[in-house]
Design an enzyme around this catalytic site. Structure first.
Site, PDB file in Angstrom:
ATOM      1  N   LYS A 132       0.855  -1.211   0.000  1.00 25.72           N
ATOM      2  CA  LYS A 132       0.000   0.000   0.000  1.00 25.72           C
ATOM      3  C   LYS A 132       0.875   1.240   0.000  1.00 25.72           C
ATOM      4  O   LYS A 132       2.025   1.228   0.471  1.00 25.72           O
ATOM      5  CB  LYS A 132      -0.959   0.025   1.199  1.00 25.72           C
ATOM      6  CG  LYS A 132      -0.301   0.198   2.580  1.00 25.72           C
ATOM      7  CD  LYS A 132      -0.167   1.636   3.047  1.00 25.72           C
ATOM      8  CE  LYS A 132       0.548   1.683   4.396  1.00 25.72           C
ATOM      9  NZ  LYS A 132       1.331   2.762   4.746  1.00 25.72           N
TER      10      LYS A 132
ATOM     11  N   PRO B 242       9.536  -4.388   0.211  1.00 23.51           N
ATOM     12  CA  PRO B 242      10.611  -4.153   1.183  1.00 23.51           C
ATOM     13  C   PRO B 242      10.058  -4.088   2.607  1.00 23.51           C
ATOM     14  O   PRO B 242       8.936  -3.641   2.827  1.00 23.51           O
ATOM     15  CB  PRO B 242      11.199  -2.806   0.765  1.00 23.51           C
ATOM     16  CG  PRO B 242      10.611  -2.458  -0.534  1.00 23.51           C
ATOM     17  CD  PRO B 242       9.420  -3.323  -0.778  1.00 23.51           C
ATOM     18  N   VAL B 243      10.859  -4.567   3.552  1.00 23.65           N
ATOM     19  CA  VAL B 243      10.444  -4.642   4.959  1.00 23.65           C
ATOM     20  C   VAL B 243      10.751  -3.308   5.656  1.00 23.65           C
ATOM     21  O   VAL B 243      11.760  -2.664   5.357  1.00 23.65           O
ATOM     22  CB  VAL B 243      11.196  -5.811   5.645  1.00 23.65           C
ATOM     23  CG1 VAL B 243      10.847  -5.886   7.134  1.00 23.65           C
ATOM     24  CG2 VAL B 243      10.848  -7.127   4.969  1.00 23.65           C
TER      25      VAL B 243
ATOM     26  N   ALA C  85       9.307  -0.398   5.376  1.00 25.29           N
ATOM     27  CA  ALA C  85       9.448   0.599   4.317  1.00 25.29           C
ATOM     28  C   ALA C  85       8.282   1.568   4.265  1.00 25.29           C
ATOM     29  O   ALA C  85       8.258   2.464   3.434  1.00 25.29           O
ATOM     30  CB  ALA C  85       9.578  -0.118   2.965  1.00 25.29           C
ATOM     31  N   GLY C  86       7.258   1.349   5.121  1.00 19.21           N
ATOM     32  CA  GLY C  86       6.058   2.195   5.070  1.00 19.21           C
ATOM     33  C   GLY C  86       5.063   1.723   4.030  1.00 19.21           C
ATOM     34  O   GLY C  86       4.181   2.468   3.610  1.00 19.21           O
TER      35      GLY C  86
ATOM     36  N   ALA D 217       3.391  -1.399   4.401  1.00 15.24           N
ATOM     37  CA  ALA D 217       2.509  -2.386   5.045  1.00 15.24           C
ATOM     38  C   ALA D 217       2.722  -3.817   4.544  1.00 15.24           C
ATOM     39  O   ALA D 217       1.759  -4.584   4.433  1.00 15.24           O
ATOM     40  CB  ALA D 217       1.044  -1.979   4.878  1.00 15.24           C
ATOM     41  N   GLY D 218       3.967  -4.174   4.266  1.00 18.34           N
ATOM     42  CA  GLY D 218       4.239  -5.520   3.738  1.00 18.34           C
ATOM     43  C   GLY D 218       3.749  -6.630   4.664  1.00 18.34           C
ATOM     44  O   GLY D 218       3.070  -7.564   4.222  1.00 18.34           O
ATOM     45  N   GLY D 219       4.073  -6.535   5.947  1.00 19.27           N
ATOM     46  CA  GLY D 219       3.659  -7.569   6.903  1.00 19.27           C
ATOM     47  C   GLY D 219       2.147  -7.602   7.060  1.00 19.27           C
ATOM     48  O   GLY D 219       1.534  -8.676   7.101  1.00 19.27           O
ATOM     49  N   SER D 220       1.529  -6.429   7.137  1.00 12.91           N
ATOM     50  CA  SER D 220       0.065  -6.350   7.279  1.00 12.91           C
ATOM     51  C   SER D 220      -0.613  -6.946   6.052  1.00 12.91           C
ATOM     52  O   SER D 220      -1.658  -7.593   6.150  1.00 12.91           O
ATOM     53  CB  SER D 220      -0.380  -4.891   7.415  1.00 12.91           C
ATOM     54  OG  SER D 220       0.267  -4.282   8.493  1.00 12.91           O
TER      55      SER D 220
ATOM     56  N   ASP E 242      -2.994  -1.624  10.200  1.00 13.24           N
ATOM     57  CA  ASP E 242      -3.073  -1.516   8.736  1.00 13.24           C
ATOM     58  C   ASP E 242      -3.749  -2.736   8.105  1.00 13.24           C
ATOM     59  O   ASP E 242      -4.029  -2.723   6.899  1.00 13.24           O
ATOM     60  CB  ASP E 242      -1.659  -1.395   8.129  1.00 13.24           C
ATOM     61  CG  ASP E 242      -1.160   0.034   8.133  1.00 13.24           C
ATOM     62  OD1 ASP E 242      -1.984   0.955   8.288  1.00 13.24           O
ATOM     63  OD2 ASP E 242       0.058   0.221   7.966  1.00 13.24           O
TER      64      ASP E 242
HETATM   65  P1  ATP Z   1       3.625  -0.216   7.917  1.00 17.74           P
HETATM   66  O1  ATP Z   1       3.573   0.530   6.614  1.00 17.74           O
HETATM   67  O2  ATP Z   1       2.337  -0.981   8.231  1.00 17.74           O
HETATM   68  O3  ATP Z   1       4.124   0.619   9.078  1.00 17.74           O
HETATM   69  P2  ATP Z   1       6.189  -1.353   7.387  1.00 17.74           P
HETATM   70  O4  ATP Z   1       6.379  -1.395   5.910  1.00 17.74           O
HETATM   71  O5  ATP Z   1       6.823  -0.178   8.072  1.00 17.74           O
HETATM   72  O6  ATP Z   1       4.659  -1.412   7.724  1.00 17.74           O
HETATM   73  P3  ATP Z   1       6.610  -4.199   7.649  1.00 17.74           P
HETATM   74  O7  ATP Z   1       7.474  -4.476   6.450  1.00 17.74           O
HETATM   75  O8  ATP Z   1       5.196  -4.585   7.571  1.00 17.74           O
HETATM   76  O9  ATP Z   1       6.764  -2.653   8.070  1.00 17.74           O
HETATM   77  O10 ATP Z   1       7.344  -4.957   8.893  1.00 17.74           O
HETATM   78  C1  ATP Z   1       7.368  -4.456  10.166  1.00 17.74           C
HETATM   79  C2  ATP Z   1       7.907  -5.487  11.159  1.00 17.74           C
HETATM   80  O11 ATP Z   1       7.083  -6.657  11.141  1.00 17.74           O
HETATM   81  C3  ATP Z   1       9.323  -5.948  10.929  1.00 17.74           C
HETATM   82  O12 ATP Z   1      10.004  -5.763  12.133  1.00 17.74           O
HETATM   83  C4  ATP Z   1       9.227  -7.441  10.616  1.00 17.74           C
HETATM   84  O13 ATP Z   1      10.244  -8.189  11.244  1.00 17.74           O
HETATM   85  C5  ATP Z   1       7.886  -7.842  11.195  1.00 17.74           C
HETATM   86  N1  ATP Z   1       7.182  -8.853  10.391  1.00 17.74           N
HETATM   87  C6  ATP Z   1       6.487  -9.909  10.862  1.00 17.74           C
HETATM   88  N2  ATP Z   1       5.950 -10.619   9.863  1.00 17.74           N
HETATM   89  C7  ATP Z   1       6.300 -10.027   8.713  1.00 17.74           C
HETATM   90  C8  ATP Z   1       6.039 -10.296   7.353  1.00 17.74           C
HETATM   91  N3  ATP Z   1       5.306 -11.336   6.954  1.00 17.74           N
HETATM   92  N4  ATP Z   1       6.540  -9.449   6.431  1.00 17.74           N
HETATM   93  C9  ATP Z   1       7.262  -8.360   6.815  1.00 17.74           C
HETATM   94  N5  ATP Z   1       7.561  -8.076   8.091  1.00 17.74           N
HETATM   95  C10 ATP Z   1       7.081  -8.892   9.044  1.00 17.74           C
END
Ligand code: ATP
Length: 283
Positions: A8, A93-94, A96-97, A99-102, A135
């Protein structure tokens, strides 16, 4: 079963204030893009809940948001946990903003509910998702939506006219809790024109949405990080983007393009700046 989990972007992100419960009230226009993870779910004959990903640093147990989603789903249905292997091919990318995990969590919820022939309504599925993360409800819904509260109060919006997106995740990470702490003390120099962007969406006016995009967390970045984010935004605009902004709590910066050629040229120029670079389309 194989499912896709889309990243997203925040077309707008406004922080309205801090609540008595310590959380912040947000107002954001969210958009899905086709930069996505691929998840495979397989029953394993009662051998427990196992997660495998192509990124060695992600949790391979119940700490993974995809596994948490499966547990919350069975809990909501009053069913015992089942043996399930979840394999995640990560491309988003993890931290990264985006919402990959969500999004992985939401994909698991959608997949389990589909296998069971949709016993939970989309609204109920989003409520289950909220227990995994703020998210996740949006990621269950996807598309173009207004998210309020902590992000869980959703209003579907007319879809953003299809366009190209060039994205860059600079090489540094940003601590989300630290940025939320800073946002209370900094003077916001600019706010997104959310009402104007909503009106532009109603009118199907891509350029009108793009020029109103803004993320207040850009003002809360430490100076050297803000400079880097602004460099990427400037490059995107110079390359023909209709608008550019940071997503979530960063550091990913993206630009919207109505021309594929300009988006591809922007991608080439971003590669020279460093970081991870992607080209995507809106979903
Ligand atoms: P948001 O935009 O919702 O703030 P983000 O992009 O900043 O999300 P994510 O990549 O969703 O962050 O990952 C945040 C944390 O969740 C990381 O510390 C990661 O170790 C943990 N995590 C647990 N499961 C997953 C997954 N399936 N994919 C990515 N990260 C995961």
């Amino acid at each position: 079963m194989e499912v896709q989990a889309c990243a997203k972007l925040n077309l707008t992100l406004d922080v309205l204030g801090k609540r008595p419960d310590g959380y912040h009230d947000l107002r954001m226009i969210m958009q899905s893009i086709d930069l996505s993870d691929r998840l495979t779910l397989e029953e394993n004959g009662g051998a427990g809940l196992r997660v495998r990903t192509n990124l060695h640093f992600l949790p391979n147990n119940e700490k993974n948001l995809a596994a948490q989603a499966a547990l919350r789903y069975w809990e909501a249905r009053g069913l015992p946990s089942r043996g399930l292997n979840i394999t995640i091919d990560k491309h988003i990318p993890v931290c990264a903003g985006m919402a990959g995990g969500s999004s992985d969590a939401a994909a698991v919820l959608r997949a389990l509910n589909a296998v069971e022939r949709e016993p939970l309504s989309p609204v109920r599925l989003a409520e289950v998702g909220e227990r995994v993360g703020s998210d996740v409800p949006y990621c269950v819904l996807g598309g173009t939506a207004l998210a309020e509260g902590r992000g869980e109060i959703l209003t579907p919006l007319p879809p953003l006219p299809q366009c190209w997106v060039a994205l860059c995740k600079p090489e540094f990470s940003i601590s989300t809790p630290a940025l939320f702490a800073r946002i209370d003390s900094v003077r916001l120099r600019c706010r997104p024109d959310t009402q104007g962007a909503l009106a532009a969406l109603e009118a199907g006016d891509l350029a009108g949405v793009a020029r109103r995009m803004y993320n207040v967390f850009e003002d809360a970045l430490p100076d050297h990080r803000r400079t880097r984010v602004n460099d990427v935004k400037n490059l995107l605009i110079q390359s023909g983007a209709l608008g550019a902004s940071m997503s979530g709590t960063g550091p990913t910066v993206f630009g919207l393009f109505d021309s594929e050629e300009c988006a591809r040229q922007a991608r080439e120029r971003l590669l020279d700046l460093g970081g991870e670079v992607f080209l995507a389309r809106t979903v």
